[in-house]
Design a protein around this motif. Structure first.
Motif, PDB file in Angstrom:
ATOM      1  N   ARG A 228      69.378  75.163  80.553  1.00 26.91           N
ATOM      2  CA  ARG A 228      69.053  77.002  80.402  1.00 26.91           C
ATOM      3  C   ARG A 228      67.393  76.784  80.430  1.00 26.91           C
ATOM      4  NH1 ARG A 228      72.670  80.119  75.620  1.00 26.91           N
ATOM      5  NH2 ARG A 228      74.547  81.024  77.615  1.00 26.91           N
ATOM      6  N   GLN A 229      66.985  77.624  80.547  1.00 27.48           N
ATOM      7  CA  GLN A 229      65.166  77.284  80.443  1.00 27.48           C
ATOM      8  C   GLN A 229      64.392  77.857  78.692  1.00 27.48           C
ATOM      9  OE1 GLN A 229      62.662  77.547  82.702  1.00 27.48           O
ATOM     10  NE2 GLN A 229      61.001  77.581  80.560  1.00 27.48           N
ATOM     11  N   GLY A 230      64.613  76.728  77.771  1.00 21.93           N
ATOM     12  CA  GLY A 230      63.952  76.744  76.625  1.00 21.93           C
ATOM     13  C   GLY A 230      64.712  75.900  75.776  1.00 21.93           C
ATOM     14  N   ALA A 231      65.808  75.232  76.852  1.00 19.16           N
ATOM     15  CA  ALA A 231      67.231  74.317  75.743  1.00 19.16           C
ATOM     16  C   ALA A 231      66.415  73.293  74.935  1.00 19.16           C
ATOM     17  CB  ALA A 231      67.477  74.139  76.538  1.00 19.16           C
ATOM     18  N   ILE A 232      66.787  73.089  74.124  1.00 18.07           N
ATOM     19  CA  ILE A 232      66.306  71.775  73.578  1.00 18.07           C
ATOM     20  C   ILE A 232      67.299  70.443  73.618  1.00 18.07           C
ATOM     21  CG2 ILE A 232      66.259  71.369  71.330  1.00 18.07           C
ATOM     22  CD1 ILE A 232      63.971  72.671  71.998  1.00 18.07           C
ATOM     23  N   LEU A 233      66.827  68.982  73.898  1.00 16.65           N
ATOM     24  CA  LEU A 233      68.285  68.700  73.686  1.00 16.65           C
ATOM     25  C   LEU A 233      67.457  67.589  72.515  1.00 16.65           C
ATOM     26  CD1 LEU A 233      69.918  66.556  75.885  1.00 16.65           C
ATOM     27  CD2 LEU A 233      67.514  65.214  76.794  1.00 16.65           C
ATOM     28  N   VAL A 234      68.687  66.960  72.084  1.00 18.98           N
ATOM     29  CA  VAL A 234      68.676  66.310  70.914  1.00 18.98           C
ATOM     30  C   VAL A 234      69.824  64.483  71.398  1.00 18.98           C
ATOM     31  CG1 VAL A 234      69.681  65.245  69.304  1.00 18.98           C
ATOM     32  CG2 VAL A 234      69.209  68.601  69.212  1.00 18.98           C
ATOM     33  N   ASN A 235      69.051  63.407  71.463  1.00 19.12           N
ATOM     34  CA  ASN A 235      69.597  62.374  71.709  1.00 19.12           C
ATOM     35  C   ASN A 235      68.974  60.866  70.704  1.00 19.12           C
ATOM     36  OD1 ASN A 235      70.527  60.195  72.926  1.00 19.12           O
ATOM     37  ND2 ASN A 235      68.878  59.811  74.676  1.00 19.12           N
ATOM     38  N   THR A 236      70.417  60.820  69.828  1.00 18.94           N
ATOM     39  CA  THR A 236      70.452  59.400  68.680  1.00 18.94           C
ATOM     40  C   THR A 236      71.362  58.829  69.541  1.00 18.94           C
ATOM     41  OG1 THR A 236      71.599  61.311  67.725  1.00 18.94           O
ATOM     42  CG2 THR A 236      69.577  61.725  67.073  1.00 18.94           C
ATOM     43  N   ALA A 237      71.815  58.913  70.553  1.00 20.47           N
ATOM     44  CA  ALA A 237      72.762  57.707  71.238  1.00 20.47           C
ATOM     45  C   ALA A 237      72.233  56.446  71.160  1.00 20.47           C
ATOM     46  CB  ALA A 237      73.388  58.438  71.201  1.00 20.47           C
ATOM     47  N   ARG A 238      71.715  56.653  72.275  1.00 23.64           N
ATOM     48  CA  ARG A 238      70.942  55.511  73.075  1.00 23.64           C
ATOM     49  C   ARG A 238      70.098  56.505  74.013  1.00 23.64           C
ATOM     50  NH1 ARG A 238      72.946  53.286  70.095  1.00 23.64           N
ATOM     51  NH2 ARG A 238      73.389  51.608  69.704  1.00 23.64           N
ATOM     52  N   GLY A 239      68.705  55.556  74.223  1.00 20.39           N
ATOM     53  CA  GLY A 239      68.105  56.223  75.389  1.00 20.39           C
ATOM     54  C   GLY A 239      68.579  56.267  76.634  1.00 20.39           C
ATOM     55  N   PRO A 240      69.031  55.003  77.281  1.00 13.66           N
ATOM     56  CA  PRO A 240      69.128  55.515  78.858  1.00 13.66           C
ATOM     57  C   PRO A 240      70.447  56.368  79.523  1.00 13.66           C
ATOM     58  CG  PRO A 240      69.232  52.654  78.044  1.00 13.66           C
ATOM     59  CD  PRO A 240      68.704  54.272  76.277  1.00 13.66           C
ATOM     60  N   LEU A 241      70.386  56.823  78.235  1.00 16.68           N
ATOM     61  CA  LEU A 241      71.582  57.921  78.908  1.00 16.68           C
ATOM     62  C   LEU A 241      70.817  59.215  79.674  1.00 16.68           C
ATOM     63  CD1 LEU A 241      73.616  58.954  74.862  1.00 16.68           C
ATOM     64  CD2 LEU A 241      74.299  57.548  77.710  1.00 16.68           C
TER      65      LEU A 241
END
Length: 327
Positions: A228-241
């Motif tokens: 979605r426009q203006g969505a948020i991404l959270v990644n605390t798993a692994r960078g290369p995902l």
């Protein structure tokens, strides 16, 4: 003659305080490295060690490096899996690899802390408050209640994250290749048939996947375009995902409103990296597992692994070199 043991990446210089190493006295000399050793210097720094304790996946022990460590006989990794260690190459070289137990909760807690910090502009407001700025408030934040949280990967961490979302009044949906509608109902979350569907429906996308050949780059330019426009991404798993370049482009253009990150393609993150400066990013230096509770388990088990190996009864083994008994 004492064996030499290197404890790597002891950034906070706490490894020797977090466990009882007394069983190794007179047998093993412990040497800690508080700074990250760059790849080109690893072989020279570690060639004289019989034992190495590695902190998670911070150091890559591939076949080329292992072959240049002639004295190494025991490699202990914190955690019971480490994609940065070539266990088969170690086995061929007669190097036993052992693991430790861990604590699941802290990484999911950090993911939620980063999300809250991003949504409510906490780092910016704290910095302004400390600096005694002329303005009392700077920004208008956003709440989580009523928004849709999409969790990608429904393992231990993913299930915890779903629970946090529900507690904050979010509409939670989840996706993994093995997630069924029945299991989704048991977890109290909505089921989606595809990752594409989850991306298109979520205000916040949280990645809780293991890094494998299949999941490497699972969020690329195409997938970010589906969000979605203006969505948020959270990644605390692994960078290369995540395709880093595509994420940076989406943040700079405003396609995504922000990213909460604890993991990166290259760690430590280079000084001039865009993630250090983008105002729509809240980032931490891979702190997911960095808690006292986790470290006490990691280092206590590492000490036990070494003592067990010395006694000829290795524990928590991840490979089986000739002459070693797996457990």
């Amino acid at each position: 003659m004492e064996l030499r043991c290197a404890i790597l990446d002891d950034y906070q210089e706490v490894a020797l305080k977090m466990a009882d190493w007394s069983a190794l006295e007179g047998k093993v000399r412990l040497e800690t490295f508080p700074d990250h050793i760059e790849p080109e210097a690893l072989a020279g720094k570690l060639a004289g060690f019989d034992i190495i304790v590695a902190m998670r996946e911070r150091t890559v022990f591939d076949a080329a490096l292992l072959s240049r460590l002639p004295k190494l006989k025991l490699l202990v990794t914190t955690g019971m899996a480490n994609a940065s260690i070539d266990t088969e190459a170690a086995e061929k070289l007669g190097i036993l690899v052992c693991g430790t137990r861990g604590v699941a909760g802290p990484a999911a807690e950090l993911a939620w802390g980063l999300l809250l910090a991003l949504m409510r502009k906490i780092p910016m407001e704290v910095a302004n408050l400390r600096a005694g700025g002329d303005r009392w408030q700077l920004e208008v934040g956003s709440g989580l209640q009523g928004k849709t949280l999409g969790v990608v990967g429904i393992g231990k961490l993913g299930r915890l994250t779903c629970g946090y979302g529900r507690a904050f009044g979010m509409d939670v949906i989840g996706w993994s290749r093995s997630l069924t509608p029945e299991k989704s109902r048991e977890l109290g979350i909505g089921h989606v048939a595809t990752l594409d569907d989850l991306l298109g429906r979520s205000d916040v996308v949280c990645l809780q996947l293991k890094l494998t050949a299949e999941t490497h780059g699972i969020i690329g330019r195409r997938e970010i375009g589906l969000m979605r426009q203006g969505a948020i991404l959270v990644n605390t798993a692994r960078g290369p995902l995540v395709d880093e370049a595509a994420l940076i482009e989406a943040l700079r253009s405003g396609r995504l409103a922000g990213a909460a990150l604890d993991v990166f393609d290259q760690e430590p993150l280079p000084p001039g990296h865009p993630f250090r400066a983008l105002p729509s990013v809240v980032a931490t230096p891979h702190l997911g597992y960095v808690t006292e509770e986790t470290y006490r388990v990691f280092f206590a088990d590492a000490a036990e692994d070494i003592a067990a190996w010395l006694a000829g009864r290795p524990e928590r083994t991840l490979n089986k070199p000739a002459g070693e008994k797996a457990s």
